[in-house]
Design an enzyme around this catalytic site. Sequence first.
Site, PDB file in Angstrom:
ATOM      1  CB  CYS A   6     178.836   4.577 -22.702  1.00  0.00           C
ATOM      2  SG  CYS A   6     177.773   3.361 -21.900  1.00  0.00           S
ATOM      3  CB  CYS A  52     174.888   3.438 -22.809  1.00  0.00           C
ATOM      4  SG  CYS A  52     176.475   2.644 -23.186  1.00  0.00           S
TER       5      CYS A  52
END
Length: 297
Positions: A103, A184
């Site tokens: 992420c 993400c």
Amino acid sequence: MIKGVVVAMETTLSSTAKNVFVWFIVFFCCGGSKSEGGTTPNLKSIVIGRCYNYIMLINPTFSCDCEEVWRMFEEAVVPKSSCSNQVKDYQEMLSILPQNSPCHQFLFWSKTRWMMEAYTTLMENVYTLEDTLVGYVFNQLDWCGHLQHTGFDFESCPEWSTCPLHPVYSLWRQASQHFAETACGNITVLLNGSIASAFNRKSMFGSVELNGLNPSMVEYVNIKVVSNLRGPFIESCSLGSVAELIQILQFRGFKWTCTDNDLTLKLLQCVQSPEDPSCQMCSSSLLQTQGPPLIGP
């Protein structure tokens, strides 16, 4: 000579390491040049060699049977004509290829390969499709099946534009979709401000990756528009197709920012072209060339 080296190494290398060594020798002795228009020469050696290199040196935490990857890849391509590979043909192969999802590190790009490669070399916390196992293995390779016999066509492959089910396009479409679906945190999109339609709905980013992004997983979409040092300066955060991209992001509920002439990207360009007049400015003037980012609601 090469055979003698391989034999000598057999007594000291593990089975996996011997495979890597052999493919290393084959790759560098037989070459890895791109074809003039057909399948890349030595495709099998390159694919298996890159796979071993990735799981042993680049990301040793991954476990993967590289010989099996080649077998599944070959089965997906060879039985078909040069223009009849669907996305689903690669699903079995891609299902055994692991992929990290770091992420806040995802980078998407369109028509900016030259800048993407320089940017990822400098920034360690950047993760592109080319950094995944499938992206690393098949990056800049060409392939297609042959109508007349079982095997790859090393003489001629169709252009992407003339073939909606192109075997290379279908693999990248499937890989791009999966990459986008796992994105993400804060992600970055790198676009070329020196061309018309910096954001193109027909590009891989515009037609596949953008649709795969999930607003519940992505916190911010940070757009960076970079132009050539001497222009032309065609598009920006508030001009042209980039504004269309921003509208789409807003409609789908994404938070976003957009920056023209990002300082880091500008410095990278100046490293490559230090003689350019725009790179002769003092550091304080260079800082002023980066405009304040636009920030979405």
